[in-house]
Motif scaffolding. Structure first.
Motif, mmCIF file in Angstrom:
data_model
loop_
_atom_site.group_PDB
_atom_site.id
_atom_site.type_symbol
_atom_site.label_atom_id
_atom_site.label_comp_id
_atom_site.label_asym_id
_atom_site.label_seq_id
_atom_site.Cartn_x
_atom_site.Cartn_y
_atom_site.Cartn_z
ATOM 1 N N UNK A 45 4.203 -8.168 8.164
ATOM 2 C CA UNK A 45 3.183 -7.961 7.139
ATOM 3 C C UNK A 45 1.976 -7.221 7.721
ATOM 4 N N UNK A 46 1.614 -7.562 8.934
ATOM 5 C CA UNK A 46 0.384 -7.064 9.541
ATOM 6 C C UNK A 46 0.547 -5.654 10.105
ATOM 7 N N UNK A 47 1.652 -5.423 10.793
ATOM 8 C CA UNK A 47 1.797 -4.157 11.505
ATOM 9 C C UNK A 47 2.298 -3.025 10.635
ATOM 10 N N UNK A 48 3.015 -3.332 9.582
ATOM 11 C CA UNK A 48 3.590 -2.241 8.803
ATOM 12 C C UNK A 48 2.536 -1.483 8.016
ATOM 13 N N UNK A 49 1.724 -2.181 7.243
ATOM 14 C CA UNK A 49 0.687 -1.471 6.482
ATOM 15 C C UNK A 49 -0.307 -2.475 5.950
ATOM 16 N N UNK A 50 -1.055 -3.090 6.840
ATOM 17 C CA UNK A 50 -1.983 -4.139 6.450
ATOM 18 C C UNK A 50 -3.007 -3.675 5.419
ATOM 19 N N UNK A 51 -3.584 -2.476 5.546
ATOM 20 C CA UNK A 51 -4.576 -2.073 4.538
ATOM 21 C C UNK A 51 -4.009 -2.037 3.131
ATOM 22 N N UNK A 52 -2.789 -1.523 2.979
ATOM 23 C CA UNK A 52 -2.189 -1.503 1.646
ATOM 24 C C UNK A 52 -1.827 -2.910 1.189
ATOM 25 N N UNK A 53 -1.346 -3.724 2.145
ATOM 26 C CA UNK A 53 -0.933 -5.078 1.789
ATOM 27 C C UNK A 53 -2.110 -5.950 1.362
ATOM 28 N N UNK A 54 -3.314 -5.605 1.804
ATOM 29 C CA UNK A 54 -4.485 -6.426 1.485
ATOM 30 C C UNK A 54 -5.372 -5.783 0.429
ATOM 31 N N UNK A 55 -4.955 -4.665 -0.127
ATOM 32 C CA UNK A 55 -5.748 -4.020 -1.168
ATOM 33 C C UNK A 55 -5.585 -4.804 -2.462
ATOM 34 N N UNK A 56 -6.694 -5.173 -3.073
ATOM 35 C CA UNK A 56 -6.626 -6.004 -4.275
ATOM 36 C C UNK A 56 -7.563 -5.453 -5.340
ATOM 37 N N UNK A 57 -7.162 -5.531 -6.589
ATOM 38 C CA UNK A 57 -8.034 -5.051 -7.667
ATOM 39 C C UNK A 57 -9.180 -6.018 -7.934
ATOM 40 N N UNK B 66 0.942 -11.431 -8.846
ATOM 41 C CA UNK B 66 1.545 -10.874 -10.061
ATOM 42 C C UNK B 66 0.951 -9.523 -10.440
ATOM 43 N N UNK B 67 -0.174 -9.172 -9.841
ATOM 44 C CA UNK B 67 -0.789 -7.857 -10.123
ATOM 45 C C UNK B 67 -0.908 -7.044 -8.838
ATOM 46 N N UNK B 68 -0.034 -7.337 -7.891
ATOM 47 C CA UNK B 68 -0.092 -6.680 -6.584
ATOM 48 C C UNK B 68 0.655 -5.344 -6.627
ATOM 49 N N UNK B 69 0.123 -4.423 -7.417
ATOM 50 C CA UNK B 69 0.718 -3.091 -7.516
ATOM 51 C C UNK B 69 -0.377 -2.044 -7.499
ATOM 52 N N UNK B 70 0.011 -0.823 -7.159
ATOM 53 C CA UNK B 70 -0.940 0.287 -7.143
ATOM 54 C C UNK B 70 -1.504 0.537 -8.535
ATOM 55 N N UNK B 71 -0.702 0.253 -9.549
ATOM 56 C CA UNK B 71 -1.158 0.455 -10.926
ATOM 57 C C UNK B 71 -2.431 -0.337 -11.187
ATOM 58 N N UNK B 72 -2.451 -1.590 -10.771
ATOM 59 C CA UNK B 72 -3.616 -2.421 -11.065
ATOM 60 C C UNK B 72 -4.809 -2.091 -10.167
ATOM 61 N N UNK B 73 -4.550 -1.603 -8.968
ATOM 62 C CA UNK B 73 -5.658 -1.131 -8.132
ATOM 63 C C UNK B 73 -6.335 0.061 -8.810
ATOM 64 N N UNK B 74 -5.528 1.005 -9.289
ATOM 65 C CA UNK B 74 -6.089 2.176 -9.962
ATOM 66 C C UNK B 74 -6.773 1.801 -11.273
ATOM 67 N N UNK B 75 -6.148 0.895 -12.036
ATOM 68 C CA UNK B 75 -6.754 0.468 -13.289
ATOM 69 C C UNK B 75 -8.090 -0.211 -13.025
ATOM 70 N N UNK B 76 -8.134 -1.034 -11.996
ATOM 71 C CA UNK B 76 -9.377 -1.696 -11.628
ATOM 72 C C UNK B 76 -10.462 -0.672 -11.296
#
Length: 1421
Positions: free
Chosen positions: A1326-1338, A1143-1153
């Motif tokens: 999920x893995x090949x397209x952009x795993x680093x972004x997909x696994x980035x968490x706040x 539910x918080x899997x957005x760039x907004x929450x990564x930056x806020x974190x």
């Protein structure tokens, strides 16, 4: 004066000063290893380097010297200055902007203008002064950006950053939030720190002692390899040493070279076999003709549109006919070195003429009849030939040319009409005053060789290249080069006598020599096409396939002709050698789509280097279809061929070879260089230089003493050709070109890279070919003009242009819509100042006879033409229908989903029967059909035939499709907007809820548990059953009967090792379905539940990471509303709702974190309203959980007491190791073990043992606060992704760390191309397209969770409020469990630690085979 004490006026003045400082700023990019992502994406990695003793001592010496010179520089100033020098040397820029910060951690930009001839200490003093003056004048970064943007003109690009490179003193580094929020536009950040700071020395701004310095380099893995970053750090250290040893040297002379670089770069002192003459090419051909006289030599083909046979000529026929011409030339007085010009045509006659001239010992030169007469006369004037040979099929010679020949040339012979008949008879034509063929007197000598001896320094060729003031330069070739490299090429590229070569090069262009001489050297065949087949789109590929050609030499422009509108595959083609211009990735892909077996070889050289060239191989797609994924848009020049060196030499100190990445001028050092320029000794002396790196007298002369040709050899000459091209070495030792030394393009003060514009243009789906030039308008202002050849046009893309005879105006009108589309597209890729002012559409690019784009022939629209083109024209509407691409897509869908019906262009793949496995298969089918790298996630973003076909079209034409910068738009195809839906659904919630007053520890209580038989559910059940004997559980399970439901629950409990049969007396089961009204429970039972249940733990959900929100709404949203309804009547109840961090899997929450943690906070607060993800979540599952959370919080405002439990990745039991094998991280572990590699991803991973998540969930049910609160379940501490996967090798699994891009390509090759089974196959999208972004968490604040667990201690007598984590101990337990159940093979490598022992009984293994469960990962279920 502090920033806080400034008045508004003073602060504005400070901003103005910065505006002046940054006026017309150059923002440099460091040379990268991979193409720059558009839009920007970040995969962060960290590299650390400690200064060695030599570097530390050098730094102290510089410091002391600076102090004696009165320069009050700190160690940080010294390193910063040397870093600026390094950036300048690597970029070629002299206007350098570096991000840094003041002592109080305020970020600012240090802009320095440097000159390479200034001294290091002069620059050090300047940087020190600037750094201090800028520090005290620093302003807020955001304020400065906004201020600069407010002053922009309409055509200027909005600024997002002020520097792409940052260099900080670690104690003064700006906040973590600032670094993170600006990192997307930063290539690389260097932090300099003291490895073990002493008490009296904590900063490099302090008084200097002898510190252990450390560099921490944070870089983007999508741009740089770790090897590149290590080299950069070593180069900085080397600069420290060089500046220390060479105090008075200019900064341009400081040495970057290290031992590790020397190992991969060419040594300019080695012997390049200067005396290794292979022999004259005409003699080698004659020997071949004697060996196999009847072998096919030349094949002249008719047009593919004609049904007539080919005409073949044998080696004997070519040998005999060339002997006849050679004897005629000799008898006419032609001597060694005399120039014989051939008025040519693409035919067998050209081969005869060339070989005949060479056999006479003369120099051949070719005139193309396509050249204007004036240019032909210039060539004749430069060459001053003593013989002329006109080919019979070359056409009529211009009278002006004939007149020039008669009046100005002193000819010894003139062959007016050379022609080899189909039967092998050679005629030369009849002169005006004769009726006898000019060759008749020597035809009896056809079987006799001339015996003329030539040597390596004899001149066989005179080739022309462009010169200053429009006068071509005549380049005198040498015999050494013509044959020397063929032996090596035949071995390196597997060329042989069975090959079939093409004659496609421009007949007056020096590559034609390679076309002709390569097959004749090998004893192979040369296939000659017609002009019609070359010039008609699509026919050249058909011709190549029809005649089974195997090797071709091309220019990029000719390669585009070969692939343009081609439908025929060319499976026989195994090598294509490109010369003459920049070769792009798109050029390679176009050809390899047609010929999957073709190895593309990019060769860098010039007319002056002859056959001495470099090479870079792009392997065939049939061998390695992933190779180009790691290449930049422009293919490197590569390394020199055998005994050829590409030397990139320091432009400011020619005694030094450039370091890796440093911009320098390219010199070619080889024994095969041309002799020089005919009649231009001054230019020859400037371009053909004696090497100053080695002493030629030390080289061995290996020429045979009795060699007849020795008299035509000038001896050993170690020479280099100065190309005038700029380039740099790659970490591999290959060279990439970066422009011309004398060609810097600027518009309005901004530096323009034409190659960048062309790259983006080439990616536009409607652009087949393009070139961008600087032209001057009527006011002599430089104007950017792009020329494009449109393609893939739809009917409604055309405008009317038929009402004018002006072809330029016609094109501008006809393609007005696509021109506008291209311009808008470029605005998204380029700064405004780099968007071409004029875009001119052409039917085809004009080519000069050499096969290159004829730039002078490109039209430049004048003011009146542009005005005429701007007149509006109406166009007819076009009825909608399936395009060819859409029909193809529909057919592919049908082949994958045969049962699908109603496949219209709006049909959604997942609505007609598709799922994640079929989606993966679809992507591979598309890759196979179109030979383009379709991202695995594309079908999930563009699931309709129409949109997917459109995106494939973009990829086919070279445009990068980006999956991660999707603009917000209204929901498509009737998909519900989840944020709006949540508001609407809140209207159906109960208006009030009875207030739950709580339970006591030993009081009886009844818990309703949904999702009880899932993976997390059974551990929640265990936690409930082991609390006290008074708790009863009602489990909602989808089953055919209560007995069946209990058995399902029992099976899941046994499978995961938690079941106790004594629990049965405390458990009851009701059958239900989350998606049904009241979960499908009968009214009587429903009402009974309302009076019986004290606590609801709503854990059930449909977890699916492909389904859209509309498909998940029933079980996940309406099912939650049902739970809330049950809370609203009967006995007061509390609710523990299990949600997800999705539910918080957005760039907004990564930056806020990042912002919160930089200020000392713990992360996203549990009180956050989730407004930051109200419309930007990308998965239907995350959206459904967001809506469910919203509704639960709304219920809290109406009296409900409860807790939203928000866990991240849910891993195994910390006691038994039991783990869900469907979990993403578990599949990731197995996939990496299978591959033997794991990716270097620096993201932290929020993973928690399942028993701890279960404890937080149950504790939340019994100890809710007022209203509804959130309990974050977060790892304490968190491992990083690479640390987590590094534990595999510690326990003996053979895995090694790999850079992310290399790991991704290796995985794709392993799974897709080598067809290995992999645990990651279902998750490839999920893995090949952009795993680093997909696994980035706040990061998450979990104060509520800790408080709830603290309160729960009274019940459980165990305090787990400190949290839990998955660390090395837990990883060992999980790995042992996975080995025990057969999911993983036993580790075979030597291990640092042994796996703990786990024993599972037969019943557990039996049940494991039949259960599924809910994991914490994107797995389709």
């Amino acid at each position: 004066m502090s920033q806080e004490a400034l008045t508004t006026e003073e602060y504005t003045q400070r901003l103005e000063r910065w505006s002046e400082r940054l006026k017309r700023q150059t923002i440099s990019h460091l040379p990268a290893d991979y193409s720059r992502p558009v839009p920007s994406r970040l995969v962060e990695a960290v590299s650390e380097k400690t200064l060695n003793d030599e570097t530390k001592a050098a730094l102290i010496n510089i410091y002391v010297t600076a102090q004696t010179k009165g320069i009050n520089a700190t160690p940080f100033n010294i390193l910063l200055t040397l870093f600026i020098v390094l950036v300048s040397r690597l970029t070629g820029d002299e206007d350098i902007s570096i991000g840094t910060s003041s002592e109080d951690a305020v970020p600012f930009v240090l802009r320095t203008f440097i000159q390479q001839n200034e001294s290091f200490f002069g620059l050090l003093e300047k940087v020190t002064d600037l750094e201090r003056s800028y520090s005290v004048d620093a302003v807020d970064f955001t304020d400065l950006i906004n201020h600069l943007n407010s002053k922009l003109a309409g055509h200027d690009e909005t600024r997002k950053t002020l520097a792409h490179i940052r260099f900080y003193n670690a104690p003064d580094t700006p906040s973590e939030g600032f670094l993170s929020s600006t990192s997307m536009d930063v290539d690389l950040t260097v932090l300099v720190s003291l490895k073990k700071p002493a008490e009296e020395l904590s900063s490099l701004r302090s008084k200097f002692t002898f510190p252990d310095l450390q560099l921490k380099i944070i870089y983007n893995q999508l741009l740089f390899s770790q090897n590149r970053v290590n080299i950069l750090a070593d180069q900085l250290f080397r600069l420290v040493i060089s500046a220390s040893k060479n105090i008075e040297d200019s900064i341009g002379s400081l040495d970057l070279m290290t031992e590790s670089q020397s190992c991969v770069l060419p040594d300019p002192t080695v012997d390049l076999d200067w005396s290794g003459f292979r022999g004259a090419i005409q003699d080698i051909f004659a020997q071949n003709a004697a060996k196999f006289p009847e072998r096919e030599c030349i094949v002249v083909t008719p047009s593919v549109t004609e049904n007539v046979p080919v005409t073949s000529f044998t080696y004997r026929q070519i040998d005999e006919s060339s002997n006849i011409l050679a004897h005629h030339l000799i008898q006419s007085g032609i001597e060694r070195g005399d120039v014989v010009m051939v008025y040519a045509y693409r035919s067998v006659d050209l081969v005869v003429a060339v070989i005949g001239v060479l056999k006479a010992g003369a120099t051949f030169s070719v005139i193309d009849p396509a050249y204007p007469p004036a240019r032909q006369i210039i060539y004749l004037g430069v060459a001053k030939p003593r013989g002329l040979v006109f080919l019979a099929d070359a056409g009529v010679v211009s009278p002006t040319v004939v007149d020039y020949v008669e009046k100005n040339l002193d000819l010894k012979t003139f062959v007016p009409s050379l022609k080899l008949s189909n039967d092998g008879t050679l005629t030369g034509g009849v002169l005006k005053d004769s009726n006898i063929d000019i060759l008749s007197s020597v035809k009896h000598l056809k079987s006799q060789q001339t015996g003329v001896v030539v040597g390596p320094d004899s001149t066989p060729t005179l080739s022309f290249t462009s010169g200053s003031e429009g006068v071509p330069k005549g380049v005198k070739g040498r015999h050494f080069s013509l044959a020397y490299y063929f032996d090596w090429m035949s071995q390196e590229f597997n060329l042989s006598e069975t090959d079939r070569f093409t004659m496609l090069s421009g007949i007056a262009h020096d590559p034609i020599q390679r076309d002709i001489f390569t097959p004749l050297f090998l004893g192979a065949s040369l296939i000659v096409p017609t002009a019609e087949d070359i010039g008609t789109p699509g026919q050249l590929a058909e011709w190549a396939n029809k005649y089974k050609v195997t090797v071709t030499h091309l220019t990029p422009a000719m390669g585009q002709l070969l692939s343009a509108q081609a439908e025929e595959q060319i499976p026989s083609l195994h090598h294509a050698f490109f010369v003459g211009d920049i070769l792009t990735k798109r050029d390679c892909l176009r050809l390899q789509v047609l010929a999957t077996n073709v190895n593309v070889v990019n060769m860098y050289g010039t007319t002056e280097t002859q056959r001495s060239v470099s090479y870079f191989v792009v392997p065939a797609r049939s061998k390695d279809s992933t190779f180009l994924e790691c290449q930049k848009e422009v293919i490197p020049a590569g390394k020199g061929m055998k005994n050829v060196q590409l030397l990139v030499i320091n432009r400011h100190d020619s005694s030094k070879i450039c370091g890796i990445g440093e911009v320098g001028e390219i010199y070619l050092r080889a024994g095969g260089l041309a002799e020089g320029y005919l009649g231009n000794e001054e230019l020859t002396s400037k371009r053909f230089l004696q090497s100053w790196f080695a002493d030629p007298s030390k080289f061995d002369d290996r020429t045979p003493e009795d060699a007849l040709w020795k008299q035509f050899w000038f001896g050993i000459r170690d020479r280099m050709y100065r190309s005038g091209d700029l380039g740099r070495y790659l970490p591999s030792g290959d060279v990439e070109c970066s422009g011309r030394a004398d060609d810097q393009v600027k518009i309005r003060g901004f530096r323009i890279e034409l190659g960048e514009i062309n790259t983006h243009l080439s990616r536009h789906p409607n652009v087949r070919e393009n070139i961008t030039l600087i032209r001057r308008n009527k006011d002599e202002e430089p104007t950017l003009v792009s020329y494009v050849v449109p393609q893939n046009m739809e009917k409604d893309d055309y405008g009317s242009g038929t009402d004018t005879d002006d072809v330029v105006v016609q094109g501008l009108r006809k393609y007005r819509k696509v021109i506008q589309n291209i311009r808008e597209y470029l605005k998204t890729k380029l700064p405004n100042y780099a968007v071409p002012t004029v875009i001119v559409p052409l039917n085809r690019m004009p080519l000069n006879p050499n096969g290159k784009i004829d730039k002078p022939a490109l039209p430049f629209p004048d003011t009146s033409q542009l005005a005429a083109a701007s007149i509006s024209r109406s166009k007819n509407a076009v009825t909608e229908a399936l395009t060819v691409a859409e029909q193809e897509m529909k057919d592919i869908w049908h082949s994958i989903i045969p049962h699908a019906t109603d496949l219209n262009k709006k049909a959604n793949f997942f609505d007609v029967g598709g799922h994640s496995i079929l989606a993966t298969r679809l992507i591979f089918e598309l890759r196979k059909k179109y030979a383009v790298n379709v991202p695995l996630g594309l079908i999930f973003r563009e699931p309709t035939i129409e949109r997917l076909a459109r995106e494939i079209g973009k990829l086919k034409s070279g445009e990068m499709v980006d999956l991660y910068d999707v603009p917000k738009e209204e929901p498509k195809d009737k998909e519900v907007a989840y944020g709006k839906d949540a508001i609407q659904l809140s209207n159906i919630l109960p208006q009030s809820f009875p207030t739950f007053s709580g339970l006591k520890a030993e009081s009886p209580g009844t818990v309703l548990l949904t999702g009880a038989n899932g993976y997390l559910g059974v551990f929640i059940l265990r936690d409930l059953m082991t609390r006290n004997s008074n708790i009863k559980v009602i489990a909602l399970i989808r089953a055919s009967s209560e007995e069946h439901g209990l058995q399902r629950l029992r099976d899941s409990g046994i499978a995961y090792g938690v079941w106790n049969e004594n629990w049965v007396k405390s458990i009851s089961v009701i059958n239900g379905d989350l998606a049904l009204e009241n979960w499908g429970v009968a009214n009587e039972k429903w009402n009974s539940l309302s009076e019986e249940v004290d606590v609801i733990i709503h854990n059930g959900a449909l977890v699916h990471w492909v389904y859209p929100y509309s498909k998940l709404k029933g079980p996940n949203v309406m099912g939650t509303i049902t739970a809330l309804k049950l809370c609203s009547f009967g006995k007061p109840k509390s609710l523990s709702f299990v949600s997800s961090t999705s539910t918080i899997d957005t760039e907004y929450y990564v930056n806020l974190s990042n912002e919160i943690t930089s200020k000392g906070g713990d992360g996203i607060p549990e009180s956050d309203s989730l407004s930051g993800s109200a419309d930007s979540l990308q998965t239907g599952y995350g959206q459904s959980k967001w809506v469910a959370e919203y509704l639960v919080r709304q219920a809290g405002l109406r009296g409900l007491r409860g807790v939203i439990v928000r866990p991240g990745y849910i891993l195994g039991d910390s006691k038994t190791g039991a783990i869900n094998t469907d979990d993403f991280l578990v599949r990731m572990m197995k996939g990496c073990i299978e591959l033997g590699l794991y990716p270097n991803i620096n993201n932290t991973v929020n993973m928690v043992p399942t028993d701890h998540v279960a404890r937080v969930t149950t504790a939340s049910a019994f100890h809710p606060g007022e209203g509804v609160t959130v309990a974050h379940v977060t790892s304490h501490p968190r491992l990083r992704f690479n640390q987590f996967l590094a534990t595999l090798s510690k326990f003996g699994f053979g895995t090694k760390q790999s850079e992310y891009l290399n790991w991704r390509i290796a995985l794709e090759k392993y799974v897709v191309h080598e067809s290995h089974d992999s645990a990651l196959y279902p998750l490839l999208h999920f893995v090949l397209d952009n795993l680093p972004s997909n696994t980035k968490a706040p990061d998450l604040d979990d104060a509520n969770a800790r408080e709830i667990l603290k309160r729960d201690t009274e019940w459980t007598k165990v305090d787990v409020s400190a949290g839990a984590a998955v660390l090395e101990r837990e990883m060992g337990l999980y790995l042992s469990y996975l080995v025990s159940i057969g999911f993983l093979k036993k580790p075979t490598q030597e291990a640092e630690k042994e796996l703990p022992k786990i024993k599972l009984d037969t019943l557990t293994m039996e049940k494991l085979a039949s259960v599924g469960g809910r994991g914490g990962a994107p797995v389709s279920k």
